[in-house]
Scaffold this motif. Structure first.
Motif, mmCIF file in Angstrom:
data_model
loop_
_atom_site.group_PDB
_atom_site.id
_atom_site.type_symbol
_atom_site.label_atom_id
_atom_site.label_comp_id
_atom_site.label_asym_id
_atom_site.label_seq_id
_atom_site.Cartn_x
_atom_site.Cartn_y
_atom_site.Cartn_z
ATOM 1 N N LEU A 34 20.654 46.014 29.019
ATOM 2 C CA LEU A 34 21.580 47.089 28.601
ATOM 3 C C LEU A 34 22.932 47.266 28.667
ATOM 4 N N GLU A 35 23.455 46.432 29.776
ATOM 5 C CA GLU A 35 24.548 45.818 30.049
ATOM 6 C C GLU A 35 24.749 44.055 30.646
ATOM 7 N N LYS A 36 25.356 43.419 30.039
ATOM 8 C CA LYS A 36 26.081 41.850 31.246
ATOM 9 C C LYS A 36 27.030 42.194 31.731
ATOM 10 N N PRO A 37 27.267 42.114 32.318
ATOM 11 C CA PRO A 37 27.960 41.242 33.332
ATOM 12 C C PRO A 37 28.931 41.130 32.903
ATOM 13 N N SER A 38 30.741 41.820 33.708
ATOM 14 C CA SER A 38 31.790 41.341 32.909
ATOM 15 C C SER A 38 32.130 41.125 33.951
ATOM 16 N N ARG A 39 34.149 40.128 34.089
ATOM 17 C CA ARG A 39 34.629 39.954 35.409
ATOM 18 C C ARG A 39 36.151 40.884 34.886
ATOM 19 N N GLY A 40 36.827 41.746 35.591
ATOM 20 C CA GLY A 40 37.858 42.166 35.406
ATOM 21 C C GLY A 40 38.919 41.786 36.002
ATOM 22 N N LEU A 41 40.064 41.787 34.903
ATOM 23 C CA LEU A 41 41.742 41.776 35.054
ATOM 24 C C LEU A 41 41.912 40.718 36.662
ATOM 25 N N PHE A 42 42.326 39.694 36.515
ATOM 26 C CA PHE A 42 42.444 38.820 37.817
ATOM 27 C C PHE A 42 40.936 38.369 38.080
#
Length: 241
Positions: A34-42
């Motif tokens: 449903l959703e791939k992981p992603s990194r946030g700011l920094f």
């Protein structure tokens, strides 16, 4: 038909979490990402976990499916290890895309709308930033902000790549302008050392800037250079041979 939604730091973690909750093996479920992981700011702010949906396959439907789907199952990714998603996350091309997304996100938090152009150099892959607004905010005093962002950019790029990537971040041709400034400074200070016969100690510089000074004067007939001190206060010294 029983189904659950599970999440985790990676897609594999999310699938394992779902299998544990259902208490079944991977062959007993159909998995939809449903959703791939992603990194946030920094890498810290606004990160998003992976989210998957696991649908339990009824036992009655599972039996005849064994022989019918044997060929497709051999070529399809296993439910508990969705290979394409993992491979993509470690592909060099995707690593650059993730890096560019990170840079754009940082710029947007600073109110800047930028575009990024790529080109190769002897120092690595150059990501050149341009666009509206004051890009001086991204450069900072003598490039200090740009250097700090470049450090973070290399961390992001190598998180997504199996092989080591070297990224050089530039904005409004700052790197070339700074190199020319340092080369001119080196020549002027070398002349000063010759006239006064006294060594000159420069202000602390980043390693790549010290390298420019050393390279510019390495074949000079009358002066030589060396570095002294510890990072981040390491300095170039210009003295008579």
């Amino acid at each position: 038909m029983k189904k659950i939604i599970a999440s985790g730091k990676t897609i594999e973690d999310a699938v394992r979490q779902g299998l544990t909750e259902l208490q079944v093996s991977a062959e007993r479920v159909n998995v939809t990402v449903l959703e791939k992981p992603s990194r946030g700011l920094f890498g810290l702010i606004g990160g998003r976990a992976a989210k998957v949906e696991l649908v339990l396959i009824p036992e009655a439907a599972q039996q005849p499916a064994v022989s019918v789907s044997a060929v497709s199952a051999a070529s399809a990714p296993k439910a508990d290890a969705p290979a394409p998603a993992v491979k993509d996350a470690k592909d060099g091309k995707d690593a650059i895309l993730e890096t560019e997304r990170f840079i754009i996100e940082v710029a947007r938090t600073m109110g800047l709308d930028i575009t990024i152009a790529r080109h190769d150099s002897r120092d690595g892959l150059v990501l050149a930033l341009s666009g509206g607004g004051d890009l001086g905010m991204l450069i900072g005093r003598r490039g200090q902000t740009l250097d700090a962002l470049q450090y973070l950019v290399n961390i992001v790029a190598n998180r997504y790549s199996n092989s080591h990537l070297r990224i050089v971040l530039d904005a409004e041709d700052f790197r070339d302008r700074r190199r020319k400034t340092l080369e001119d400074l080196s020549d002027r200070l070398a002349g000063h050392v010759i006239r006064t016969r006294k060594e000159v100690v420069l202000e602390p510089m980043a390693p790549h800037e010290r390298k420019i000074i050393h390279s510019q004067l390495q074949n000079h007939a009358k002066v030589k250079t060396f570095s002294k001190g510890d990072e981040p206060n390491r300095r170039v010294v210009i003295t008579l041979k």
